[in-house]
Design an enzyme around this catalytic site. Structure first.
Site, PDB file in Angstrom:
ATOM      1  N   GLU A 273       0.825  -1.214   0.000  1.00 26.01           N
ATOM      2  CA  GLU A 273       0.000   0.000   0.000  1.00 26.01           C
ATOM      3  C   GLU A 273       0.859   1.263   0.000  1.00 26.01           C
ATOM      4  O   GLU A 273       0.520   2.247  -0.648  1.00 26.01           O
ATOM      5  CB  GLU A 273      -0.955  -0.003   1.188  1.00 26.01           C
ATOM      6  CG  GLU A 273      -2.071  -1.026   1.070  1.00 26.01           C
ATOM      7  CD  GLU A 273      -2.928  -0.818  -0.175  1.00 26.01           C
ATOM      8  OE1 GLU A 273      -2.984   0.316  -0.694  1.00 26.01           O
ATOM      9  OE2 GLU A 273      -3.538  -1.791  -0.641  1.00 26.01           O
TER      10      GLU A 273
ATOM     11  N   CYS B 142     -13.498   0.448 -15.419  1.00 22.77           N
ATOM     12  CA  CYS B 142     -13.905   1.855 -15.305  1.00 22.77           C
ATOM     13  C   CYS B 142     -12.652   2.738 -15.376  1.00 22.77           C
ATOM     14  O   CYS B 142     -12.349   3.514 -14.472  1.00 22.77           O
ATOM     15  CB  CYS B 142     -14.661   2.072 -13.998  1.00 22.77           C
ATOM     16  SG  CYS B 142     -15.606   3.607 -13.929  1.00 22.77           S
TER      17      CYS B 142
ATOM     18  N   CYS C 206     -17.691   0.059 -20.488  1.00 25.03           N
ATOM     19  CA  CYS C 206     -19.010  -0.009 -19.853  1.00 25.03           C
ATOM     20  C   CYS C 206     -19.770  -1.279 -20.249  1.00 25.03           C
ATOM     21  O   CYS C 206     -20.568  -1.806 -19.465  1.00 25.03           O
ATOM     22  CB  CYS C 206     -19.819   1.231 -20.206  1.00 25.03           C
ATOM     23  SG  CYS C 206     -19.042   2.785 -19.664  1.00 25.03           S
TER      24      CYS C 206
ATOM     25  N   CYS D 232     -19.138  -4.065 -17.771  1.00 22.95           N
ATOM     26  CA  CYS D 232     -19.055  -3.662 -16.358  1.00 22.95           C
ATOM     27  C   CYS D 232     -20.177  -4.307 -15.547  1.00 22.95           C
ATOM     28  O   CYS D 232     -21.342  -4.274 -15.956  1.00 22.95           O
ATOM     29  CB  CYS D 232     -19.147  -2.137 -16.249  1.00 22.95           C
ATOM     30  SG  CYS D 232     -19.051  -1.551 -14.543  1.00 22.95           S
TER      31      CYS D 232
ATOM     32  N   CYS E 270     -25.426   2.361 -13.533  1.00 22.00           N
ATOM     33  CA  CYS E 270     -24.478   3.470 -13.644  1.00 22.00           C
ATOM     34  C   CYS E 270     -25.135   4.677 -14.304  1.00 22.00           C
ATOM     35  O   CYS E 270     -25.459   4.662 -15.510  1.00 22.00           O
ATOM     36  CB  CYS E 270     -23.249   3.035 -14.437  1.00 22.00           C
ATOM     37  SG  CYS E 270     -22.030   4.359 -14.618  1.00 22.00           S
TER      38      CYS E 270
END
Length: 355
Positions: free
Chosen positions: A48, A201, A208, A211, A217
């Site tokens: 991270e 995305c 799309c 997705c 959306c």
DNA sequence: AAACCGGGGCA
DNA sequence: TGCCCAGGTTT
């Protein structure tokens, strides 16, 4: 939107993640996770921190290098500062490396070598801010924290067709993301939304059509997905000039200096330089017969372009520099230099090899 | 709130 | 070239 609709969304995302999770060396795949395999908090924390403003592709090799050199937080806490900075060289944002070491030492000294599990305590550690604290709590310990990075902001802006530009929209986007976070498998959910942003995305040309959230959306329905999120315009980057001095001693040793802890390339090794400005004043680190190279090293930082002219000198064994220190030939590794400084070396390498 | 802080990949 | 990125710290 009611709770059921939101639950449906998070469930759809988890289903998608089960079959589309990206493979990462530090990640426990969803199937193993369901079987009870727990991630290594040290590996998650390291990933991270490395992933702050940095792509997965760039992080992979560095993560492997670090976990090989220092397999656990106690090993890292005991490492030499210079060794860690050298291992980080090329990854950028060098304050992260300094804070990484500080954090490892705090975890060992104050937390018995075990990473805290809760967001508030994680937030007290060096180099861990709101995002990283949430990511570690969720991914390493499966705590119901909401992880909001650039991917999540983009996904939320599109899901709810929010046209307010960033960074002003951040509180709204964070609230939307929090409302979607499920109590079940929050760690996989957090990773799933980020994977969605990284693979479906995407900033440009979002896919799309494939997705898992396409039906709900708002931006896809409005046709505005590719234009979101909006961002306040940023000013363009100026160019600064500088002079880098490369001194090669008769025995092959090179003159370098360790840069100040704070500021640009803080704590990293580099060539003695003039200041970086519109019209820099010469500042040779020792008196010598300096020769100007024709080539310049060019490098772009976050907020300015840098053009470095290069001065080269061959100096005697008893040379006494006013700044920096000579590093013997066998001890000098160009790989330990930040990229701007390594570009300078690349331009002089042929000239200092065999003489 | 705004400034500062790397580097590489992409269109 | 400009934009993007699994942000945190400092001022």
């Amino acid at each position: 939107m009611g709770e059921t609709a939101l639950d449906d969304l998070s469930s759809a995302l988890l289903d998608w993640y089960d079959s589309h999770a990206r493979v990462m060396p530090w990640r426990v795949p969803p199937a193993d996770r369901k079987a009870g395999v727990a991630p290594d908090p040290y590996a998650i924390w390291l990933s991270e921190v490395m992933l702050q403003q940095t792509t997965v592709a760039a992080v992979r090799d560095y993560h492997r290098k670090f976990t090989t050199l220092w397999p656990n937080v106690r090993d890292l806490a005991a490492a030499d500062d210079a060794a860690v900075m050298a291992a980080w060289a090329g990854l950028g944002y060098y304050a992260r490396a300094r804070n990484l070491l500080k954090c490892a030492r705090v975890v060992v000294a104050d937390h018995g070598g075990a990473f805290p599990r809760d967001h508030a305590t994680l937030l007290t550690l060096p180099g861990i801010g709101p995002y990283t604290a949430a990511a570690i709590a969720a991914i390493a310990f499966d705590a119901p924290e909401t992880v909001v990075d650039g991917n999540v902001e983009r996904v939320m802006a599109r899901m709810f067709d929010i046209h307010t530009p960033l960074p002003a929209a951040k509180p709204d986007l964070t609230a939307r993301a929090r409302a979607l976070t499920p109590q079940q498998r929050p760690g996989d959910y957090a990773q799933g939304v980020m994977d969605l942003g990284a693979t479906i995305c995407t900033p440009r040309n979002p896919a799309c059509g494939i997705c898992p959230w396409r039906a709900g959306c708002a931006a896809r329905i409005a046709g505005s997905a590719a234009d979101l999120p909006r961002k306040t315009p940023k000013k363009k980057t100026p160019t600064r000039h500088g002079i880098a001095y490369v001194a090669r001693r008769a025995d092959g040793a090179m003159l370098l200096e360790t840069r100040p802890e704070s500021g640009l390339l803080g704590g990293m090794l580099g060539w003695p330089c003039s200041d970086w400005a519109d019209d820099p004043a010469p500042a040779p680190p020792l008196a010598a017969d300096w020769t100007a190279l024709d080539a310049q090293a060019r490098h772009t930082f976050t907020h300015f372009h840098l053009h470095l002219r290069i001065m080269l000198a061959h100096v005697p064994l008893d040379a006494q520099p006013e700044r920096g220190h000579f590093i013997a030939r066998p001890d000098f590794s160009p790989a330990a230099l930040p990229t701007a400084m390594r570009k300078v070396y690349d331009l002089v390498a042929d000239l200092v090899q065999n003489d």
